[in-house]
Motif scaffolding. Structure first.
Motif, PDB file in Angstrom:
ATOM      1  N   GLU B  68       0.829  -1.216   0.000  1.00 45.86           N
ATOM      2  CA  GLU B  68       0.000   0.000   0.000  1.00 45.86           C
ATOM      3  C   GLU B  68       0.861   1.263   0.000  1.00 45.86           C
ATOM      4  N   PHE B  69       1.981   1.212   0.656  1.00 50.25           N
ATOM      5  CA  PHE B  69       2.904   2.356   0.648  1.00 50.25           C
ATOM      6  C   PHE B  69       3.388   2.635  -0.775  1.00 50.25           C
ATOM      7  N   LEU B  70       3.796   1.590  -1.479  1.00 44.15           N
ATOM      8  CA  LEU B  70       4.272   1.787  -2.859  1.00 44.15           C
ATOM      9  C   LEU B  70       3.153   2.354  -3.736  1.00 44.15           C
ATOM     10  N   GLU B  71       1.939   1.856  -3.525  1.00 44.63           N
ATOM     11  CA  GLU B  71       0.804   2.362  -4.312  1.00 44.63           C
ATOM     12  C   GLU B  71       0.475   3.812  -3.943  1.00 44.63           C
ATOM     13  N   THR B  72       0.661   4.143  -2.677  1.00 41.10           N
ATOM     14  CA  THR B  72       0.412   5.528  -2.263  1.00 41.10           C
ATOM     15  C   THR B  72       1.427   6.480  -2.896  1.00 41.10           C
ATOM     16  N   ILE B  73       2.671   6.043  -2.995  1.00 45.81           N
ATOM     17  CA  ILE B  73       3.672   6.877  -3.669  1.00 45.81           C
ATOM     18  C   ILE B  73       3.220   7.154  -5.106  1.00 45.81           C
ATOM     19  N   ALA B  74       2.759   6.104  -5.798  1.00 46.26           N
ATOM     20  CA  ALA B  74       2.308   6.285  -7.184  1.00 46.26           C
ATOM     21  C   ALA B  74       1.164   7.299  -7.253  1.00 46.26           C
ATOM     22  N   LEU B  75       0.215   7.161  -6.358  1.00 47.19           N
ATOM     23  CA  LEU B  75      -0.913   8.114  -6.335  1.00 47.19           C
ATOM     24  C   LEU B  75      -0.434   9.532  -6.073  1.00 47.19           C
ATOM     25  N   GLU B  76       0.476   9.697  -5.139  1.00 48.57           N
ATOM     26  CA  GLU B  76       0.991  11.032  -4.808  1.00 48.57           C
ATOM     27  C   GLU B  76       1.737  11.645  -6.000  1.00 48.57           C
ATOM     28  N   ILE B  77       2.475  10.816  -6.712  1.00 46.91           N
ATOM     29  CA  ILE B  77       3.183  11.338  -7.898  1.00 46.91           C
ATOM     30  C   ILE B  77       2.170  11.766  -8.952  1.00 46.91           C
ATOM     31  N   GLU B  78       1.173  10.921  -9.167  1.00 48.02           N
ATOM     32  CA  GLU B  78       0.143  11.302 -10.138  1.00 48.02           C
ATOM     33  C   GLU B  78      -0.566  12.575  -9.681  1.00 48.02           C
ATOM     34  N   GLY B  79      -0.720  12.745  -8.368  1.00 50.38           N
ATOM     35  CA  GLY B  79      -1.370  13.927  -7.814  1.00 50.38           C
ATOM     36  C   GLY B  79      -0.600  15.230  -8.057  1.00 50.38           C
ATOM     37  N   PRO B  95      10.817  15.909 -24.402  1.00 45.60           N
ATOM     38  CA  PRO B  95       9.472  16.307 -24.821  1.00 45.60           C
ATOM     39  C   PRO B  95       8.387  15.810 -23.858  1.00 45.60           C
ATOM     40  N   LYS B  96       7.224  16.466 -23.933  1.00 48.39           N
ATOM     41  CA  LYS B  96       6.136  16.195 -23.011  1.00 48.39           C
ATOM     42  C   LYS B  96       5.663  14.731 -23.056  1.00 48.39           C
ATOM     43  N   ALA B  97       5.471  14.234 -24.278  1.00 46.97           N
ATOM     44  CA  ALA B  97       4.937  12.874 -24.405  1.00 46.97           C
ATOM     45  C   ALA B  97       5.885  11.865 -23.773  1.00 46.97           C
ATOM     46  N   ARG B  98       7.173  12.064 -23.983  1.00 44.67           N
ATOM     47  CA  ARG B  98       8.163  11.167 -23.404  1.00 44.67           C
ATOM     48  C   ARG B  98       8.072  11.200 -21.877  1.00 44.67           C
ATOM     49  N   LEU B  99       7.953  12.398 -21.304  1.00 38.10           N
ATOM     50  CA  LEU B  99       7.918  12.498 -19.840  1.00 38.10           C
ATOM     51  C   LEU B  99       6.607  11.978 -19.271  1.00 38.10           C
ATOM     52  N   GLU B 100       5.520  12.165 -19.995  1.00 43.11           N
ATOM     53  CA  GLU B 100       4.255  11.575 -19.539  1.00 43.11           C
ATOM     54  C   GLU B 100       4.350  10.044 -19.560  1.00 43.11           C
ATOM     55  N   GLY B 101       4.964   9.546 -20.623  1.00 44.32           N
ATOM     56  CA  GLY B 101       5.175   8.092 -20.685  1.00 44.32           C
ATOM     57  C   GLY B 101       6.060   7.631 -19.535  1.00 44.32           C
ATOM     58  N   GLU B 102       7.081   8.434 -19.238  1.00 48.49           N
ATOM     59  CA  GLU B 102       8.003   8.045 -18.168  1.00 48.49           C
ATOM     60  C   GLU B 102       7.316   8.088 -16.797  1.00 48.49           C
ATOM     61  N   ARG B 103       6.431   9.055 -16.631  1.00 49.45           N
ATOM     62  CA  ARG B 103       5.663   9.078 -15.374  1.00 49.45           C
ATOM     63  C   ARG B 103       4.795   7.828 -15.254  1.00 49.45           C
ATOM     64  N   GLY B 104       4.177   7.439 -16.369  1.00 51.51           N
ATOM     65  CA  GLY B 104       3.372   6.213 -16.359  1.00 51.51           C
ATOM     66  C   GLY B 104       4.222   5.002 -16.004  1.00 51.51           C
ATOM     67  N   ASN B 159      19.268  10.657 -17.161  1.00 48.35           N
ATOM     68  CA  ASN B 159      18.537  10.415 -18.408  1.00 48.35           C
ATOM     69  C   ASN B 159      17.105   9.911 -18.219  1.00 48.35           C
ATOM     70  N   PHE B 160      16.762   9.557 -16.989  1.00 49.81           N
ATOM     71  CA  PHE B 160      15.369   9.231 -16.679  1.00 49.81           C
ATOM     72  C   PHE B 160      14.984  10.015 -15.425  1.00 49.81           C
ATOM     73  N   PRO B 161      14.632  11.303 -15.578  1.00 46.74           N
ATOM     74  CA  PRO B 161      14.404  12.144 -14.398  1.00 46.74           C
ATOM     75  C   PRO B 161      13.246  11.657 -13.528  1.00 46.74           C
ATOM     76  N   LEU B 162      12.449  10.738 -14.034  1.00 47.24           N
ATOM     77  CA  LEU B 162      11.385  10.146 -13.219  1.00 47.24           C
ATOM     78  C   LEU B 162      11.653   8.647 -12.977  1.00 47.24           C
ATOM     79  N   ALA B 163      11.813   7.890 -14.039  1.00 47.23           N
ATOM     80  CA  ALA B 163      11.830   6.426 -13.905  1.00 47.23           C
ATOM     81  C   ALA B 163      13.119   5.883 -13.294  1.00 47.23           C
ATOM     82  N   PHE B 164      14.228   6.639 -13.364  1.00 44.76           N
ATOM     83  CA  PHE B 164      15.454   6.228 -12.674  1.00 44.76           C
ATOM     84  C   PHE B 164      16.002   7.326 -11.814  1.00 44.76           C
ATOM     85  N   SER B 165      15.087   7.992 -11.123  1.00 39.13           N
ATOM     86  CA  SER B 165      15.534   9.049 -10.233  1.00 39.13           C
ATOM     87  C   SER B 165      14.886   8.859  -8.859  1.00 39.13           C
ATOM     88  N   VAL B 166      14.370   9.908  -8.274  1.00 35.23           N
ATOM     89  CA  VAL B 166      13.977   9.902  -6.850  1.00 35.23           C
ATOM     90  C   VAL B 166      13.043   8.743  -6.487  1.00 35.23           C
TER      91      VAL B 166
END
Lengths: 525, 525
Positions: B68-79, B95-104, B159-166
Motif C-alpha cells: 500500500e505504501f508503494l501504491e500511495t507513492i504512485a498516487l501522490e506522484i500522479e497527484g 518532450p512532453k509525451a516522453r515524460l508523460e510516458g516516463e511518469r506512467g 537520463n530518466f528524471p522520473l523512472a530512474f531518479s527519486v
C-alpha cells in the motif's frame, strides 16, 4: 594408491617446478611423503585455458548429465576407501570417526546438489509472454533463466579436509551451477587433496565431460592463488579461511579490469545469549552443552561459540562454575597445523594478559605437540564495548563470557557486534519478550539464528544459511552451505523474442524438463 | 506547488549550507529557480540516523502495508499533475509525451513492485522440518527467508528524471525489499526531484511509517554521495550513470571497514549483429529500424545501439547507404545537460579523427544549444580488435559499424566484447546456424539477448534483465529493471528451532500470508 605429488590439470598430471610443500602430521611433527612442487604461471595458464574451453559445453550440459556427474564424483570418492581416511588422519590429526562422517557429508552434499540440479528451481525460470495487442505499445516475449558465471577458483579450507576442500561445498555448488572449477589445494593436506582430485578427474573422464571442468593446483605461499583470482578467465572465487586471506583475495578481485565476486567465509565468534529464565532454570545443563560445543573439534569450526552474553548475578556465576568444571576436565586435542596452534596460543595469551579480562578456566595440559588447551575468559560488558579487539576471532576452543548489568546492556552488546555466521538464544518460554527484542538485532548481524541449540554442526539442507555480514563473509547475500549456495555462481539472462529453437530447452513453451516457472509473475508447477 | 530548494530529511525540510546547485534549461541555457544549497556532514548524519532508526520497523511491515505504501507513492506522484511534467521538461529538454510516458512507467513500476511484494516470492521461503529420529544425528527444524539489507543510498540518473531518479526503479525495489532509502538527487533536475521527493514524503506520512524511510539530499560535486556510501549505516547502493562515477562508488564501498554491495549500471554499447540472410533480405528495413533506435531520445539510453557488426559486402553497403540516408535526415535533438553534450561532441570528435575509422553519416546540424547531431562511423573488424578504445561508450546518438571479413571474424568480435546490457541478433530463419553459434558468446557478454528487435525500450516485467557483466554493471548477478531487482536489497537468514511465536509470520506452520514455499526442497503453493 600411490601418491605422486603432481598437479592435476584437466586429465593431465603435471609436475610443479616451484617451491615444494610437504604435509606434516601435527600429532607427531613427522613430515609426510611425497612433496608437492608448486605450480606457477604456466600451470595457472593451462588450467584457466582448459577451464575456459570447457566452460560453454559444461554450462549447457543437461540437468540429468550434470546431476550424474556430481553423483559419479561421490561414488569415486567412496571408491577411494580407507586410503582416503588414513591419509586425512595423518595430515589433519582429526580422528577417524570425524573424517568418516565428513566423507559422508561430502558425498551427501554432492548428491544433494545432484537432486537440486534435477529439480531445476535454481534456474529461476520466468516467462512474460508477448502482448501484441497491448496499448500504447505491445510487449515482446521475454524469458529469463540463470546461467553459469564461468570458471570458478576454489580455495580448500584447512579445517574440513574433505567437506570444504577439493570436492567440498564450494566445488559442488560451482559444478552444480555449471561452472568449471580450479581448486587451489590447502597446503596442510596435499595428499588428501590429490586423492580427492584424482576421484574428480576420473569422474570427468567417465562422464565424457571436457577435461577443463576440473583442475587441482598446489603451491606454497599465496602466489598461485592470487594469480588464479587475477586471471581474466576466472569469474568467481570460493574461499574459506582467515579474515586476512579473504580480504586479500577480495582486493585482488576488485583490482581486476573486470571485478568478480568473491565468496569468502572468514571470521565469526558466534555469540550465544543466555536469557535470564533459561540461565536460572538450567544453568548447569547449559554450561555442559556450551563446554561440549566449545571443545568439539578443538574449536576449529567457523561456528565455535566464541562469545557468551548474559546478565551478571548468581545464575551466571553458577553457569560459570559449571562451565569451568566441564572445560577444566576437557583433554587437550591436536590442532590441524602448527600454524593454527601457534595462532591459537598467541590469541589466548592476548586475552590472558588483557587487564580487563579474567581467566575462568583452561582445559587439561597438552600431552603432545600442537595441542589445543581450551580456554574460557570473562569480561564486563562495558569493557567489551570499549575495546573492539575483544571481538577478534581466536580460532580454536576459546570463548569470552560477557557479564552485563541488565537486559539493556545485553541489547547494547548485541547491537555493537560485527557480522556473524550465527547467533544463539538460550531461552525458556518466559524469556519470550527479551527474545523478541533481541531477534531483530540478531537477524541483522547473523546468517543463522538458533534457539536452544549450539552453533556447531551445520546441516546441509535447503534452508541452511552459512553466511552473514562482513567479516563473517565477504558477501552476506549468499550461503556457502546448503543448496542455496548454488546461486553464488549464477547470473540471470533475459531472452527477448527468441524463436523456440534458439531458446534454451528450459524456457521453451513445451516445458520438457518440467521445472517450475514464474509465468507473468505467478508460480506455475 | 512552490519549489523551495530544501533537502527533505524524513518529514523535515532542511536548508543546505554548502555550495548551491541550480537547474539549467538545456534548450535555452536559462537558469531555473530556485537554487538548492548542498547538504553536508550534518545532513548526511541526520538522514542516516533516521534511516537506521526506521530500518527495523519498516523491514518488518506486513506485505500488505508495504504494498500500500508503494501504491500511495504512485498516487501522490500522479497527484502532482502537470506541474511535474512541466518542470521536468524545463530541466531535461525532454518532450512532453516522453515524460508523460516516463511518469506512467514510474508509477506502473511502483505498482508492479506492490504486486510483487504481495505475492511474496521474493522472500524465497524455505522450510526443512525437524527429523528427530534421523540417524546418526537428528535434524533440527530449519527455515529460511530473505530480509532487507538496511538503509540504501540511491543516486538519481540524469537520463530518466522520473523512472530512474527519486522514485525510480532503484528506490521502488529497495522500498519493496523493506529498506529505507536516502536519495542523492541528480543535479540536473533538482526541481523534479523536489516534487517527487515531496510525493514520497507525503506517502510516508499517510501510511504512518517512520519518517526515516525516505530522505532526499542535494549537493554539488560528489561529496554528499561519497559520504553517504561511506556511512556505516548504509548497507547498499543503487546508481545509474557513468563508468567513472560508478567505479568511484565501488571503490568507496570496498574501502569501508564493512564493504557493501554497489549496484552501478554504467556503460554499454549494445552490439547488434546483422546476420547474412537478414541483411540480404531486408537490409533497408533494418537500416531504418537502426536509425530510429539510434535517434530515440538523442541516444541518451543505456541501451542505445552503439555497435553494429556484419559481414562486409554488397548487402552491408546497401544497409549503410540506407542508414546514412535515414540518419542524415534526422533532426538534431536537445541533450539533457551541457556536460553530456560536450562529452558527446568530444567522443564523436575522437572517432571522426581516428585514422582507422571513416565517417558514414551525421544528422542535421544543430538549431540550438546542446543539441545532438547523430553520427554513424565505420571501421574494419581487424582495426576494432586492435584498439580497445573503440569499445568506449559515447553517450548519445553515435554508432560504430564493424565490417567483418567472414562469419569467423564476426564471432571473433563477439568474443572480444566487454560486458554489455544487451546484444541483438537480426536474423532470418536461414541464419539459425550462425545464431546458434553466436548465442553462447552473447549470453556470456550480456544481460539480455534480443532477436529481431532493437535494444532501446526496456520492459518493466518479471523476466527483464537490465544488467550484465562489468562494465555494463558492477554486479552481473542482478537486474536494475523489473521485479527481480528487489533481490539486490535482500539477504537470507536461517532460523533454527525457533518457537512458532518467535518465527516471522511467513515462516510459521500456518502459512497465513499464503506465499509459495520450498518444503524439503520441493515447491509448495
Amino acid at each position: 594408491m600411490q601418491l605422486k605429488g603432481d598437479l592435476l590439470i584437466g586429465q593431465r598430471r603435471v609436475q610443479g617446478k616451484l617451491a615444494a610443500i610437504q604435509a606434516l602430521n601435527p600429532a607427531t611433527g613427522e613430515r609426510l611423503e611425497p612433496s608437492y612442487c608448486g605450480g606457477g604461471v604456466a600451470e595457472v595458464e593451462l588450467a584457466c585455458s582448459l577451464a575456459e574451453a570447457a566452460s560453454f559445453a559444461y554450462g549447457e550440459t543437461s540437468l540429468q548429465q550434470r546431476a550424474e556427474f556430481l553423483e559419479t564424483i561421490a561414488l569415486e570418492i567412496e571408491g577411494l576407501g580407507d586410503a582416503l581416511i588414513e591419509r586425512a588422519m595423518l595430515e589433519s590429526g582429526l580422528p577417524k570417526a570425524r573424517l568418516e562422517g565428513e566423507r559422508g557429508r561430502t558425498c551427501g552434499q554432492l548428491r544433494l546438489f545432484a537432486a537440486v540440479v534435477r529439480a531445476g528451481e535454481w534456474q529461476d525460470l520466468r516467462i512474460d509472454p508477448a502482448l501484441p495487442e497491448r496499448q500504447p505499445l505491445p510487449r515482446a516475449d521475454l524469458r529469463q533463466r540463470h546461467i553459469a558465471l564461468g570458471p570458478v577458483a576454489v580455495f580448500g579450507a584447512s579445517n574440513f579436509p574433505l567437506a570444504f576442500s577439493v570436492a567440498g561445498g564450494d566445488t559442488a555448488s560451482a559444478l552444480a551451477a555449471g561452472c568449471p572449477v580450479i581448486v587451489k589445494a590447502h597446503s596442510a593436506h596435499p595428499g588428501t587433496s590429490e586423492l580427492v582430485g584424482l576421484a574428480v578427474q576420473a569422474a570427468v573422464a567417465k562422464c565424457g565431460l571436457p577435461e577443463g571442468v576440473f583442475s587441482l593446483l598446489f603451491g606454497s605461499g599465496s602466489d598461485v592463488g592470487q594469480a588464479l583470482v587475477a586471471d581474466a578467465r576466472v569469474q568467481a572465487v570460493g574461499f574459506t579461511g582467515s579474515r586476512s586471506g579473504g580480504t586479500a583475495l577480495m582486493a585482488t578481485a576488485q583490482a581486476r579490469s573486470q571485478p568478480i565476486p568473491v565468496y569468502a567465509e572468514m571470521s565469526s565468534i558466534n555469540p550465544v545469549f543466555l536469557l535470564p529464565r533459561a540461565l536460572q532454570s538450567r544453568g548447569v545443563e547449559l554450561a555442559q552443552g556450551f563446554a561440549a560445543s566449545l571443545a568439539m573439534g578443538a574449536g576449529q569450526f567457523c561456528t565455535s561459540p566464541g562469545l557468551v552474553i548474559a546478565q551478571a548475578g548468581a545464575a551466571l556465576d553458577a553457569f560459570l562454575a559449571a562451565a569451568a568444571e566441564a572445560t577444566g576436565a576437557t583433554a587437550a586435542q591436536t590442532m590441524l597445523t602448527p600454524g593454527i596452534h601457534s595462532a591459537y596460543e598467541a590469541g589466548v595469551e592476548v586475552l590472558a594478559s588483557h587487564e580487563r579480562v579474567r581467566p575462568l578456566a583452561r582445559g587439561q595440559a597438552a600431552a603432545g605437540p600442537n595441542q589445543c588447551r581450551a580456554g574460557i575468559f570473562v569480561t564486563r560488558a562495558a569493557d567489551f564495548l570499549a575495546d573492539e579487539s575483544l571481538q577478534g576471532e581466536i580460532f580454536g576452543s576459546c570463548s569470552l563470557v560477557i557479564e552485563c548489568a541488565d537486559e539493556a546492556e545485553i541489547r547494547q552488546v548485541a547491537a555493537c557486534l560485527e557480522g556473524q555466521l550465527t547467533a544463539t538464544l538460550q531461552m525458556d518460554s518466559d524469556d519470550m519478550a527479551e527474545a523478541q527484542a533481541l531477534l531483530p538485532l540478531l537477524e541483522r548481524k547473523a546468517g543463522r539464528v538458533l534457539v536452544n541449540g549450539w552453533p556447531t554442526g551445520v546441516e546441509v539442507c535447503h534452508a541452511m544459511v552459512h553466511g552473514g555480514p562482513f567479516p563473517a563473509t565477504s558477501d552476506a547475500r549468499t550461503t556457502s552451505v546448503g543448496s542455496a549456495a548454488i546461486a553464488r555462481f549464477l547470473r540471470p539472462v533475459c531472452y527477448q523474442n527468441l524463436p523456440q529453437e534458439l531458446l534454451p530447452a528450459a524456457l521453451r513453451d513445451a516445458n520438457l524438463e518440467g521445472c517450475s516457472r514464474l509465468l507473468d509473475g505467478k508460480r506455475v508447477l
